[in-house]
Design a protein around this motif. Structure first.
Motif, PDB file in Angstrom:
ATOM      1  N   PHE A 149       0.815  -1.222   0.000  1.00 21.14           N
ATOM      2  CA  PHE A 149       0.000   0.000   0.000  1.00 21.14           C
ATOM      3  C   PHE A 149       0.846   1.270   0.000  1.00 21.14           C
ATOM      4  O   PHE A 149       0.366   2.340   0.366  1.00 21.14           O
ATOM      5  N   LEU A 150       2.117   1.140  -0.385  1.00 21.78           N
ATOM      6  CA  LEU A 150       2.980   2.326  -0.308  1.00 21.78           C
ATOM      7  C   LEU A 150       2.558   3.397  -1.300  1.00 21.78           C
ATOM      8  O   LEU A 150       2.013   3.109  -2.367  1.00 21.78           O
ATOM      9  N   GLU A 152       3.965   6.597  -3.582  1.00 24.07           N
ATOM     10  CA  GLU A 152       5.190   7.190  -4.093  1.00 24.07           C
ATOM     11  C   GLU A 152       5.408   8.504  -3.341  1.00 24.07           C
ATOM     12  O   GLU A 152       4.464   9.202  -2.994  1.00 24.07           O
ATOM     13  N   LYS A 208      -6.451  -4.872  -1.991  1.00 24.44           N
ATOM     14  CA  LYS A 208      -5.608  -3.914  -2.700  1.00 24.44           C
ATOM     15  C   LYS A 208      -6.410  -3.057  -3.682  1.00 24.44           C
ATOM     16  O   LYS A 208      -6.360  -1.828  -3.663  1.00 24.44           O
ATOM     17  N   ASN A 212      -7.634   1.083  -3.537  1.00 23.57           N
ATOM     18  CA  ASN A 212      -7.378   2.079  -4.583  1.00 23.57           C
ATOM     19  C   ASN A 212      -8.675   2.571  -5.221  1.00 23.57           C
ATOM     20  O   ASN A 212      -8.795   3.745  -5.583  1.00 23.57           O
ATOM     21  N   PHE A 253      -7.704  13.053   0.925  1.00 24.13           N
ATOM     22  CA  PHE A 253      -8.140  12.640  -0.417  1.00 24.13           C
ATOM     23  C   PHE A 253      -9.439  13.319  -0.835  1.00 24.13           C
ATOM     24  O   PHE A 253     -10.213  12.780  -1.627  1.00 24.13           O
ATOM     25  N   ASN A 255      -9.153  16.574  -2.019  1.00 19.59           N
ATOM     26  CA  ASN A 255      -8.662  17.787  -2.668  1.00 19.59           C
ATOM     27  C   ASN A 255      -9.078  17.775  -4.127  1.00 19.59           C
ATOM     28  O   ASN A 255      -8.612  16.944  -4.907  1.00 19.59           O
ATOM     29  N   GLY A 261      -3.765  10.523 -11.135  1.00 23.64           N
ATOM     30  CA  GLY A 261      -3.019   9.866 -12.210  1.00 23.64           C
ATOM     31  C   GLY A 261      -2.056   8.885 -11.580  1.00 23.64           C
ATOM     32  O   GLY A 261      -2.275   8.404 -10.482  1.00 23.64           O
ATOM     33  N   CYS A 264      -0.926   3.671 -10.697  1.00 25.69           N
ATOM     34  CA  CYS A 264      -1.763   2.765  -9.898  1.00 25.69           C
ATOM     35  C   CYS A 264      -3.256   3.052 -10.007  1.00 25.69           C
ATOM     36  O   CYS A 264      -3.989   2.243 -10.570  1.00 25.69           O
ATOM     37  N   PHE A 326       2.755  13.180 -11.771  1.00 24.37           N
ATOM     38  CA  PHE A 326       1.358  12.958 -11.369  1.00 24.37           C
ATOM     39  C   PHE A 326       1.088  13.436  -9.956  1.00 24.37           C
ATOM     40  O   PHE A 326      -0.059  13.604  -9.567  1.00 24.37           O
ATOM     41  N   LYS A 327       2.174  13.662  -9.206  1.00 20.40           N
ATOM     42  CA  LYS A 327       2.050  14.258  -7.871  1.00 20.40           C
ATOM     43  C   LYS A 327       3.442  14.717  -7.445  1.00 20.40           C
ATOM     44  O   LYS A 327       4.440  14.316  -8.056  1.00 20.40           O
ATOM     45  N   ARG A 416      -4.692  22.725  -8.708  1.00 17.72           N
ATOM     46  CA  ARG A 416      -4.661  21.894  -7.498  1.00 17.72           C
ATOM     47  C   ARG A 416      -5.248  22.620  -6.287  1.00 17.72           C
ATOM     48  O   ARG A 416      -5.159  22.108  -5.162  1.00 17.72           O
TER      49      ARG A 416
HETATM   50  C1  UGA Z   1      -1.679   5.000  -4.566  1.00 19.01           C
HETATM   51  C2  UGA Z   1      -2.255   4.652  -3.186  1.00 19.01           C
HETATM   52  O1  UGA Z   1      -2.441   5.856  -2.434  1.00 19.01           O
HETATM   53  C3  UGA Z   1      -1.320   3.725  -2.433  1.00 19.01           C
HETATM   54  O2  UGA Z   1      -1.889   3.357  -1.185  1.00 19.01           O
HETATM   55  C4  UGA Z   1      -1.087   2.479  -3.286  1.00 19.01           C
HETATM   56  O3  UGA Z   1      -0.170   1.603  -2.663  1.00 19.01           O
HETATM   57  C5  UGA Z   1      -0.501   2.898  -4.625  1.00 19.01           C
HETATM   58  O4  UGA Z   1      -1.419   3.795  -5.286  1.00 19.01           O
HETATM   59  C6  UGA Z   1      -0.327   1.656  -5.448  1.00 19.01           C
HETATM   60  O5  UGA Z   1      -1.319   1.015  -5.797  1.00 19.01           O
HETATM   61  O6  UGA Z   1       0.815   1.251  -5.650  1.00 19.01           O
HETATM   62  P1  UGA Z   1       0.205   6.697  -5.418  1.00 19.01           P
HETATM   63  O7  UGA Z   1      -0.167   6.259  -6.798  1.00 19.01           O
HETATM   64  O8  UGA Z   1       1.638   6.793  -5.040  1.00 19.01           O
HETATM   65  O9  UGA Z   1      -0.469   5.709  -4.330  1.00 19.01           O
HETATM   66  O10 UGA Z   1      -0.419   8.137  -5.227  1.00 19.01           O
HETATM   67  P2  UGA Z   1      -1.552   8.822  -4.351  1.00 19.01           P
HETATM   68  O11 UGA Z   1      -0.937   9.561  -3.243  1.00 19.01           O
HETATM   69  O12 UGA Z   1      -2.635   7.870  -4.017  1.00 19.01           O
HETATM   70  O13 UGA Z   1      -2.116   9.881  -5.399  1.00 19.01           O
HETATM   71  C7  UGA Z   1      -2.741   9.438  -6.594  1.00 19.01           C
HETATM   72  C8  UGA Z   1      -3.248  10.600  -7.407  1.00 19.01           C
HETATM   73  O14 UGA Z   1      -4.374  11.183  -6.771  1.00 19.01           O
HETATM   74  C9  UGA Z   1      -2.246  11.731  -7.616  1.00 19.01           C
HETATM   75  O15 UGA Z   1      -2.297  12.118  -8.972  1.00 19.01           O
HETATM   76  C10 UGA Z   1      -2.757  12.827  -6.712  1.00 19.01           C
HETATM   77  O16 UGA Z   1      -2.424  14.098  -7.179  1.00 19.01           O
HETATM   78  C11 UGA Z   1      -4.251  12.585  -6.774  1.00 19.01           C
HETATM   79  N1  UGA Z   1      -4.991  13.137  -5.616  1.00 19.01           N
HETATM   80  C12 UGA Z   1      -4.764  12.663  -4.369  1.00 19.01           C
HETATM   81  C13 UGA Z   1      -5.965  14.102  -5.820  1.00 19.01           C
HETATM   82  O17 UGA Z   1      -6.206  14.549  -6.961  1.00 19.01           O
HETATM   83  N2  UGA Z   1      -6.665  14.590  -4.757  1.00 19.01           N
HETATM   84  C14 UGA Z   1      -6.438  14.147  -3.488  1.00 19.01           C
HETATM   85  O18 UGA Z   1      -7.118  14.621  -2.564  1.00 19.01           O
HETATM   86  C15 UGA Z   1      -5.469  13.163  -3.295  1.00 19.01           C
END
Ligand code: UGA
Length: 437
Positions: A149-150, A152, A208, A212, A253, A255, A261, A264, A326-327, A416
């Motif tokens: 569940f990590l 990035e 998992k 997501n 989550f 925002n 993007g 994942c 993507f972030k 954002r």
């Molecule tokens: C995500 C999950 O959060 C992890 O728990 C999971 O392990 C991982 O996928 C995976 O399956 O490997 P990650 O892809 O690193 O992690 O990124 P997130 O922090 O989840 O952000 C995903 C996207 O959502 C980003 O583009 C971020 O900008 C966007 N986001 C996030 C929003 O647009 N609004 C929010 O409030 C939060």
């Protein structure tokens, strides 16, 4: 313990380094020679805060080695499979070719009593199929599924201090034995009180993708609210704060912005939907198609705002695009909304100059047609419009007065919702956020 990690991408390289950091004896395996050479030299082939430090310290102790040869993993007691499961080229389903190849190549090297642990995100049912394969071809070995569940940007911390551990194991004593091996691997986290859930394969696989899918739904929910806010003059940020105070909902989550993007969330919800279709339960996950549609609409919405800000045409206008990853805290541009916006604006004839602290190299490989600069100042110089699409700290911290001195036109799209509209407007900017009056 003696551990191998097969697949050294974002997940595997961090997992291998973290396991060595915990005191295990680890070998990381990957078919990509360049990647293995970089890792062996202590250089991560991607940006991840904290990874260089643990990679260098673990390789220095000799507890972490890397190889392209699976035979070097033969004496491991535990083999983690952490290869990618990207979206298939022609469908929404997951492409399992790397998982299948990893298992097939591993089989001849499995010692009696070895435990294979799947970490890759797979369609439900995959583990049962692979367990049958192992039972047939390497009957002395066992399988567990242990989803990851990590996030990035926080990958090292999330691996060393996970918020939960999930083990999918076979029924009966075999499964109990597999769980106790995993308990030894994760002893440090368990001693620190990390919750551990031992369940069957299907549940572990579903945990998992369900996690997501829930996160993606939360983001698309707030983005849908932001669309309504736009036509009613309401403020989606205040709305998120207010509903977020309800502990059942929670503020994280929520925002609104250009959407989710990465490697994942987008592909996982599509693969989950495709799997539900195969299982004859497409209706159950039909809402995830809408989650995807809302999400992709946000990218177009930011583009529309940009066109609108420039009175109907971006043609030959200089547009500074802040962020391509993507972030923040990542160099990953897979399915990046930011990069998509930059490319679409370029396609509309804008002179796009994109900037990012870490993502330019990866972005350039995918979209060489864009102009890039590592200097935000350079990107902003003489811009007719500024579009903030990845909320890196340095963009959040931009000073509206100072930035006004760099650009040609004081127009900014905050994709954002991270800037203070009052401060920017006070400095003479035409500010537009997402679902903010
Ligand atoms: C995500 C999950 O959060 C992890 O728990 C999971 O392990 C991982 O996928 C995976 O399956 O490997 P990650 O892809 O690193 O992690 O990124 P997130 O922090 O989840 O952000 C995903 C996207 O959502 C980003 O583009 C971020 O900008 C966007 N986001 C996030 C929003 O647009 N609004 C929010 O409030 C939060």
């Amino acid at each position: 313990m003696r551990i191998s990690v097969i697949g050294c991408g974002y997940l595997g390289a961090v997992h291998a380094s973290a396991m060595a950091e915990l005191g295990h004896d680890v070998i990381g395996i990957d078919v990509d020679e360049g990647k293995i050479a970089a890792l062996a030299a202590g250089r991560p082939p991607f940006f991840e805060p904290g990874l260089p430090e643990i990679l260098t310290s673990a390789t220095a102790t000799g507890r972490l080695r890397f190889s392209t040869d699976l035979a070097d993993a033969a004496d491991a007691e535990v083999h983690f499979v952490a290869v990618g499961t990207p979206q298939a080229a022609d469908t929404h389903a997951a492409d399992l070719r790397y998982v299948d190849a990893a298992f097939t190549s591993l089989l001849p090297h499995l010692a009696d009593g070895a435990l294979v642990v799947g970490k890759s995100t797979v369609p439900v049912g995959t583990a049962a199929r692979l367990a049958a394969l192992i039972a047939r071809e390497a009957p002395g070995a066992r399988l567990a599924w242990n989803p990851e569940f990590l996030r990035e940007g926080y990958a090292v911390k999330d691996t060393l201090e996970p918020d939960r551990l999930v083990y999918g194991v076979a029924a009966g004593e075999q499964g109990m034995a597999a769980a106790s091996v995993l308990d030894q691997v994760y002893r440090a986290a368990l001693e620190a009180g990390t919750p551990r859930i031992v369940t069957d394969y299907a549940t572990a696989e579903l945990v998992k993708v369900a996690a997501n899918a829930f996160l993606a739904t939360k983001i698309s929910f707030i983005n849908a609210m932001s669309e309504i806010a736009d036509v009613t003059g309401a403020d989606v940020t205040a709305l998120a704060d207010a509903i977020g105070h309800d502990a059942r909902i929670g503020r994280r989550f929520l925002n609104a912005g250009v959407g989710f993007g990465g490697g994942c969330l987008p592909k996982d919800i599509r693969a989950f939907t495709a799997r539900a279709d195969e299982l004859g339960r497409g209706d159950s996950l039909a809402f995830l198609k809408e989650v995807d549609t809302i999400n992709l609409r946000q990218r177009q919405r930011v583009v529309d705002l940009a066109v609108d800000a420039l009175d109907g045409s971006v043609f030959r206008k200089k547009v500074a695009v802040l962020g391509v990853t993507f972030k923040p805290e990542s160099d990953d541009v897979r399915d990046s909304p930011a990069l998509d916006v930059a490319v679409t604006l370029k396609g509309l004839g804008a002179d796009v100059v994109a900037t990012d602290p870490e993502g330019i190299e990866n972005a350039r490989l995918r979209h060489p047609q864009l102009d890039y600069t590592s200097s935000a100042r350079e990107a902003l110089r003489d811009a007719d419009l500024v579009v903030l699409v990845t909320e890196w700290r340095e963009y959040r911290a931009l000073d509206p007065e100072h930035t006004a001195g760099l650009v040609r036109g004081r127009r900014i799209i905050d994709g954002r919702n991270v800037l203070d509209p009052v401060a920017w407007r006070a400095a003479g900017w035409a500010y537009r956020g997402i679902g903010r009056p």
